[in-house]
Design a protein around this motif. Sequence first.
Motif, PDB file in Angstrom:
ATOM      1  N   THR A 115       0.846  -1.189   0.000  1.00 54.58           N
ATOM      2  CA  THR A 115       0.000   0.000   0.000  1.00 54.58           C
ATOM      3  C   THR A 115       0.882   1.240   0.000  1.00 54.58           C
ATOM      4  O   THR A 115       1.795   1.365   0.839  1.00 54.58           O
ATOM      5  CB  THR A 115      -0.931   0.016   1.228  1.00 54.58           C
TER       6      THR A 115
ATOM      7  N   THR B  98      -3.385   0.392  -3.213  1.00 49.45           N
ATOM      8  CA  THR B  98      -2.854  -0.926  -2.855  1.00 49.45           C
ATOM      9  C   THR B  98      -2.554  -1.738  -4.101  1.00 49.45           C
ATOM     10  O   THR B  98      -3.374  -1.823  -5.027  1.00 49.45           O
ATOM     11  CB  THR B  98      -3.856  -1.694  -1.982  1.00 49.45           C
TER      12      THR B  98
ATOM     13  N   SER C 291       3.914   6.944   2.867  1.00 49.53           N
ATOM     14  CA  SER C 291       3.441   5.984   3.870  1.00 49.53           C
ATOM     15  C   SER C 291       3.150   4.652   3.194  1.00 49.53           C
ATOM     16  O   SER C 291       2.607   4.620   2.083  1.00 49.53           O
ATOM     17  CB  SER C 291       2.164   6.506   4.548  1.00 49.53           C
ATOM     18  N   THR C 292       3.523   3.556   3.879  1.00 51.84           N
ATOM     19  CA  THR C 292       3.240   2.197   3.373  1.00 51.84           C
ATOM     20  C   THR C 292       2.380   1.420   4.376  1.00 51.84           C
ATOM     21  O   THR C 292       2.385   0.189   4.395  1.00 51.84           O
ATOM     22  CB  THR C 292       4.550   1.437   3.105  1.00 51.84           C
ATOM     23  N   THR C 293       1.651   2.138   5.192  1.00 48.78           N
ATOM     24  CA  THR C 293       0.796   1.505   6.194  1.00 48.78           C
ATOM     25  C   THR C 293      -0.206   0.563   5.528  1.00 48.78           C
ATOM     26  O   THR C 293      -0.856   0.941   4.548  1.00 48.78           O
ATOM     27  CB  THR C 293       0.039   2.578   6.993  1.00 48.78           C
ATOM     28  N   GLY C 294      -0.330  -0.637   6.082  1.00 52.27           N
ATOM     29  CA  GLY C 294      -1.261  -1.618   5.530  1.00 52.27           C
ATOM     30  C   GLY C 294      -0.600  -2.606   4.601  1.00 52.27           C
ATOM     31  O   GLY C 294      -1.252  -3.543   4.118  1.00 52.27           O
ATOM     32  N   SER C 295       0.695  -2.418   4.337  1.00 52.87           N
ATOM     33  CA  SER C 295       1.405  -3.345   3.448  1.00 52.87           C
ATOM     34  C   SER C 295       1.665  -4.665   4.165  1.00 52.87           C
ATOM     35  O   SER C 295       1.877  -4.710   5.384  1.00 52.87           O
ATOM     36  CB  SER C 295       2.744  -2.738   3.001  1.00 52.87           C
TER      37      SER C 295
ATOM     38  N   ASP D  39       9.764  -6.664   5.985  1.00 45.29           N
ATOM     39  CA  ASP D  39       9.451  -5.438   6.695  1.00 45.29           C
ATOM     40  C   ASP D  39       9.829  -4.217   5.850  1.00 45.29           C
ATOM     41  O   ASP D  39      10.730  -4.269   4.997  1.00 45.29           O
ATOM     42  CB  ASP D  39      10.213  -5.388   8.021  1.00 45.29           C
TER      43      ASP D  39
END
Length: 458
Positions: free
Chosen positions: A132, A142, A193-197, A209
């Motif tokens: 994401t 996404t 931001s890559t939150t939700g990946s 990670d």
Amino acid sequence: MGTVGISFGSATSGAGFDVTSTVNSILAIQQGIETPWKTQLTTLAAQDTAFTQIGTDLATLSTSLSALTNFDGVLAQKLGSSSDENVLAITSASTSAVAGSHTITVTQLAQTSSVYTNEIANKGDTLSGTLTLQVGSGAAQTITLDSTNNTLVSLATAINTGNYGVQASVVTDANGSRLSLVSQTSGAGGQLSTTGSALTDSTTNAAMDISVGQTGQDAKLNVDGIDTTSGSNTVTNAIPGVTFQLLSAPVGAQVQVQITNDNSAIETAMQAVVTAYNTVASDLKTQEGNTSTGAAEPLFGDPTLSLIQDQLSSALFQGAASGSIKGITDLGLEVNESGQLTFTPSTMDAALNANFNDVAGFLQTAGSFGQSFTTTLNQMGNSSTTGAVSLALQQNSTEEAALNTNISNEETLIATQKTALTTELNKANETLQSIPSQLDEVNELYASFTGYNTNTGS
């Protein structure tokens, strides 16, 4: 007027005469009528060439002058300098910039947000899961991995060919390979931001990670006592018309930025005007003399030549003064004894430094020297249908058309006469060529009646 005779020798020879040369001899006198017309056409053509060259050189002079008289020309150009180019470098200063001095303190450089995945031993490993991406306040997008994008390389390609606002690359070193993502928007507004990946190396079944490489931040600087920020280290809005690059942010360091008029460009433009003026003056002077063969130049004595000379020399002393600039000598211009312009750049440099606005007014204000000179050039050249050069060329063109019509009509008449003469003389020639055979017939008849043969005399 001469006469043309037909010479064919003995009338009883049967040889006749050369019809073609006889016709040409008869018509040569007629063709002589065209000689003065053709001579005049040659003279007019030479004048056209001279006028056209003068017109071209006047146009060059006008174009050169426009660099100084146009409001967006060299007088509007600006130069920028920095007292410490290790901190701040001037990229450009546009015509909208205003000459002056500025003090700038840089307290923070802008940074572009970036993230990266942990390393995997083999960049060809099959990956799975989702990635994401969100840039700043934009919508999160996404990417679901499948057979088209499930390796580091193919995923990077998919990101770069998509519309995600992110630049992707695969970085490989001795420890392995990782995916690097860099926001395409610098500063805090481009925070990535890559939150939700949820990425997994399916080959090793290990989670991938994502770590922050660099946080997006705006540059911070103080310009002339005013705190401001910039999303990029290329700053375009802090000083109107000026673009500069931030290179470092040493604590407490003040940088002096100078925006100045481009005197060198202005003086170069003025030298171009002088060169163009002298070319025109040389054109006119040449036409007052003789060619290398001693013949008069094509425009020798032509009233248009005198008109242009008078207008050109007078134009140097027309136009209203502007403050401290009273005339062209204040700009370093003078007319020498041969009528050529000379230019002293140092004089103009001093005038620009002391009274820049006065110099600009002398060249650009309505009714000024620059504007009056431009009007004069337009009235003389061939850029206007009513210009002196244009009118002279138009007059020549009218005369040339009339002469060509006369020649064409005369050629048509001669062609008709040639056809008629050729027909008549061919008949006469046939008669002459038939005389011997007719005499033989008479002799045969005479011999048959008298028994006396005129050919043998018995």
